[in-house]
Design a protein around this motif. Structure first.
Motif, PDB file in Angstrom:
ATOM      1  N   UNK A 301       0.853  -1.183   0.000  1.00  0.00           N
ATOM      2  CA  UNK A 301       0.000   0.000   0.000  1.00  0.00           C
ATOM      3  C   UNK A 301       0.892   1.238   0.000  1.00  0.00           C
ATOM      4  N   UNK A 302       0.622   2.116  -0.992  1.00  0.00           N
ATOM      5  CA  UNK A 302       1.426   3.313  -1.159  1.00  0.00           C
ATOM      6  C   UNK A 302       0.598   4.532  -0.747  1.00  0.00           C
ATOM      7  N   UNK A 303       1.308   5.578  -0.305  1.00  0.00           N
ATOM      8  CA  UNK A 303       0.642   6.824   0.034  1.00  0.00           C
ATOM      9  C   UNK A 303       0.384   7.665  -1.189  1.00  0.00           C
ATOM     10  N   UNK A 304      -0.511   8.661  -1.165  1.00  0.00           N
ATOM     11  CA  UNK A 304      -1.195   9.111   0.020  1.00  0.00           C
ATOM     12  C   UNK A 304      -2.439   8.270   0.241  1.00  0.00           C
ATOM     13  N   UNK A 305      -2.611   7.730   1.465  1.00  0.00           N
ATOM     14  CA  UNK A 305      -3.764   6.911   1.770  1.00  0.00           C
ATOM     15  C   UNK A 305      -3.873   6.801   3.292  1.00  0.00           C
TER      16      UNK A 305
END
Length: 830
Positions: A301-305
């Motif tokens: 899982x990558x940002x932005x989140x």
């Protein structure tokens, strides 16, 4: 009341108990009446007041009488009142009544219990009875809910007072059933079952319900979620069926607040996980589309989140920053499973490759970052050991900035501990030895060869050695090692005392102690110093190999020289050796040339060591007798020399003494002549001084007398002036004092007069006010009548006014005329 009283007056609302001794029957006599007691009767109780139960009160009567259907008292065949022995009866508001013989009141008259709103009485049946067509069996329990007034019964016991519990917003009440029952909503509940009441307001628990606790709602925010677990299979408040052991999250999207159900267990509060655009994370066991954890799988899982970790999910290594690489950095990667990367390159498990900067990199879940590498800048005198992990070869890289390849790694070179100690002992830069850090084993081993020294390095892979001369920096290859030199040291020489990596070429010296024995068996200890150097032509490396042929050249050379010295001294007597020790030793060590003269040096052909000179530093006998005889001869020689020096010194001292005595006599005569001249000059000066002294004394006395007279006159004038000033000051002070006293006296008298005047005024005002008030009290009309009434009334008037005489003036100064009222107010006879 006395028992012999035959007439008893019973007042209203009183009663007595009378016992008939003939029939043993007791009865009640109620007032008002006058009771005449018969001889066979006895008053056993009373007179007593009747019991009066006021409104909203009750009393408990023990052993009550039996009453018929018409409410009358039932008697037995002996005309005794029939009682319910061991029973009780509750009597409420009624007319005053008397207690029959055998009845008694339990406790006091008590008010009826008022049950407030939101309260109830928990009642328990202690004997069977029927109330309002409702049969109650012993042991039954029910509630009397307020508001209301509870009418007690002997068949009912009040267990406790129950008060309603207030359920606030975001709060619920957890209940548990004591036995099988129906709740307030009509749902059937089994014994021990628990449930929640969520409706805000006052809640009165049923008789079969027990309040366990109050449950407060958990407030959910955008940054906080609630982690729940199902204890049993049930349907939650959102209408979803939850299996036993299932875990789930409740977020703000589901509800702003959540009250955990009795079948729900709060595992904890889950904070939100937020990733910036420069962060990423790897989630282990992520939730799949079916809502279950995909075990042993990972999700990137990558940002932005922002997200909440679902139950069972966890982060591998937490939140990680994006790997930012500059031009001098790279990442070593390894594939954990087969996949195709972004460049469409097939990567198999175990493959290694590099990602070079400048770039930023987020590893997929199939990739493992082994390490972050940086280009290693190396000077021309620095290097590293690099090992190829494919073929295992090790090489050294120096003098360049080097980045390790994917199949390369830094290799640590191990050295013997003795060599490590010697390398750490050499000074580095300008730091002291104690501050030097431990050697980095991946760096190329370097050694600063001292000036005029040789260092031998052996290559075990090539099976050859090389010699380097200082000053120089020695850098070891991967398979090279230093030749550790172990030399003898100390006095006398001890093997292995000195360890070093470099061999000094000289010239230098070494000292040794040799024990010898002369031909006449005198044992001596000789301390010898040898000057030496290595004969290396132009520092030729091939020639220099010979100096390392003998591992301990100091020990071998000292042993060889000591052997020659002992052989030569053994054939020489002590006296001869004492006189010619240097020649004997040099001849024994260096030998003779063809002409019979001593050679200049001794050369060892094995390692080209050359001994150029021998210095005998000390000769000490070992045997005590030899040492004593040598000491005695030395003492005799010292004594002879000392006496000779004393005689010479004594002769020289006598000569110098005679010279000094002559010089002293000459100086004495010269000093006497000078003293005589000085005495003449002194006498002349004394005569002049006496003349000057007599003349100066007379002049000084005259001047002193004149000055004394002048001082006395001046002092007399000043004294007279001071006396005049003192008299003037004294007179002024006396005048000022008299003036001050007079002014004070005048001021005192003025104030006294003012006080007297003020007092007189105030007294006059008081008298006037008194008279005025008296006149006002009598009134002008009364005074006029008295005045017209005649002398007698005038006398009474004056007596009433408290005056003996009165003269009317302007009122500012009343005057007492003492008994002149008759003449002023009129004659009494008139």
């Amino acid at each position: 009341m006395p028992s012999d009283t035959h007439v008893i007056r019973i007042k209203p609302l009183q009663y007595i108990h009378v016992l008939d001794n003939n029939s043993n029957v007791s009865r009640v006599e109620v007032g008002p009446q006058t009771f005449t007691r018969q001889e066979h009767e006895e008053v056993i109780n009373g007179p007593l007041p009747m019991l009066m139960v006021p409104p909203r009160h009750y009393c408990v009567i023990a052993n009550p009488v039996v009453r018929g259907e018409d409410g009358g008292v039932v008697f037995d065949q002996f005309h005794n009142v029939r009682l319910k022995h061991g029973d009780e009866e509750i009597r409420f508001e009624q007319e005053p009544f008397a207690l029959h013989p055998g009845e008694r009141m339990v406790g006091k008259i008590s008010p009826l219990q008022v049950v407030a709103p939101n309260a109830a009485l928990r009642l328990r049946c202690i004997r069977d009875f029927t109330e309002d067509k409702v049969a109650r069996n012993a042991g039954d329990e029910w509630l009397f809910v307020g508001p209301g007034t509870y009418m007690p019964r002997v068949e009912v016991q009040v267990v406790e007072i129950i008060r309603a519990t207030i359920i606030r917003e975001n709060q619920a009440l957890k209940l548990k059933a004591r036995r099988k029952c129906k709740d307030v909503n009509g749902a059937d509940r089994g014994a021990g079952e628990e449930w929640l009441i969520r409706t805000p307001g006052a809640y009165m628990p049923g008789v079969d319900e027990e309040i366990v606790t109050a449950v407060t709602a958990h407030v959910l925010t955008e940054k906080k979620a609630l982690h729940l677990r199902a204890r049993t299979t049930f349907q939650d408040v959102f209408g979803k069926e939850r299996k036993a052991g299932t875990e789930w999250l409740v977020t703000i999207q589901d509800a702003e607040t959540h009250i955990p159900d009795v079948h729900e267990e709060v595992v904890g509060v889950v904070p939100i996980t937020t990733l910036s655009n420069r962060q990423y994370c790897i989630v282990l066991d992520p939730i799949g589309p079916d809502g279950r954890n995909r075990l042993a799988q990972m999700e990137l899982r990558k940002g932005e989140v922002s997200f909440f970790l679902a139950p069972g999910e966890r982060l591998a290594n937490g939140i990680q920053n994006v790997h930012v690489l500059d031009e001098e950095e790279a990442l070593l990667l390894r594939a954990k499973e087969q996949f195709t990367d972004s460049a469409d390159t097939l990567r198999k498990p175990g493959d290694k490759w590099m990602i070079y900067g400048p770039t930023d990199y987020i590893p997929p879940v199939e990739v493992e970052i082994l390490e972050k590498r940086r280009s290693i800048p190396l000077d021309e005198n620095e290097g590293i050991y690099v090992r190829d992990t494919v073929n295992g070869k090790v090489r050294s890289v120096t003098g360049e900035a080097y980045m390790l390849k994917a199949s390369e790694e830094l290799w640590e070179k191990e050295l013997p501990q003795a060599v490590e100690d010697l390398l750490n002992a050499q000074p580095r830069d300008s730091r002291p030895v104690a501050a030097v850090e431990a050697r980095d084993k991946t760096r190329v081993v370097t050694y600063r060869a001292p000036h005029n020294a040789a260092v031998q390095v052996y290559d075990y892979a090539a099976n050859k050695s090389r010699v380097l001369f200082g000053p120089d920096l020695v850098m070891l290859g991967p398979d090279e090692h230093f030749t550790l030199i172990s030399l003898s040291g100390g006095k006398p020489k001890t093997e292995g005392a000195i360890k070093c990596l470099s061999m000094l070429l000289g010239p230098d010296f070494m000292t040794d102690i040799v024990t010898v024995e002369t031909s006449d068996h005198a044992r001596l200890s000789l301390q010898l110093a040898y000057n030496w150097y290595f004969d290396v032509e132009d520092k030729d490396p091939e020639t220099a190999q010979k100096i390392f042929q003998v591992p301990d050249f100091v020990g071998d050379a000292c042993k060889a020289i000591a052997s020659r010295v002992r052989g030569a001294v053994a054939s020489t007597s002590f006296e001869d050796f004492h006189r010619t020790s240097a020649d004997v030793i040099k001849l024994a060590v260096f030998g003779k040339d063809a002409s019979g003269a001593s050679k200049e040096c001794l050369k060892f052909s094995a390692n080209n060591l050359v001994i150029t000179n021998i210095d005998i530093q000390s000769v000490e006998p070992i045997d005590q007798r030899t040492r004593d005889s040598l000491q005695k001869s030395v003492q005799m020689a010292i004594e002879i020399t000392t006496k000779s020096q004393e005689a010479t010194a004594r002769h020289e001292a006598q000569r110098k003494e005679q010279q000094a005595r002559g010089l002293l006599e000459r100086q004495k005569i010269s000093d006497e002549a000078d003293a005589e001249r000085s005495r003449i000059e002194l006498l002349e000066l004394q005569a002049e001084s006496a003349a000057v002294e007599s003349q100066g004394q007379a002049t000084a006395e005259a001047k002193a007398r004149a000055e004394a007279a002048e001082i006395e006159g001046t002092a007399a004038v000043k004294q007279a002036k001071l006396k005049a000033d003192a008299a003037q000051i004294k007179s002024r002070a006396e005048l000022e004092q008299i003036r001050a006293e007079q002014q004070a006296e005048i001021e005192h008298r003025r104030r006294v007069n003012e006080l007297k005047v003020t007092k007189a005024k105030e007294m006059a005002e008081i008298e006037a006010a008194k008279f005025k008030e008296t006149v006002d009290a009598i009134g002008p009309e009364t005074i006029a009548k008295i005045a017209r009434a005649g002398p007698e009334m005038q006398a009474k008037l004056l007596g009433g006014l408290g005056l003996k005489s009165m003269m009317i003036t302007d009122g500012n100064a009343p005057i007492n005329l003492f008994n002149t009222a008759k003449g002023l107010l009129g004659n009494a006879d008139a």
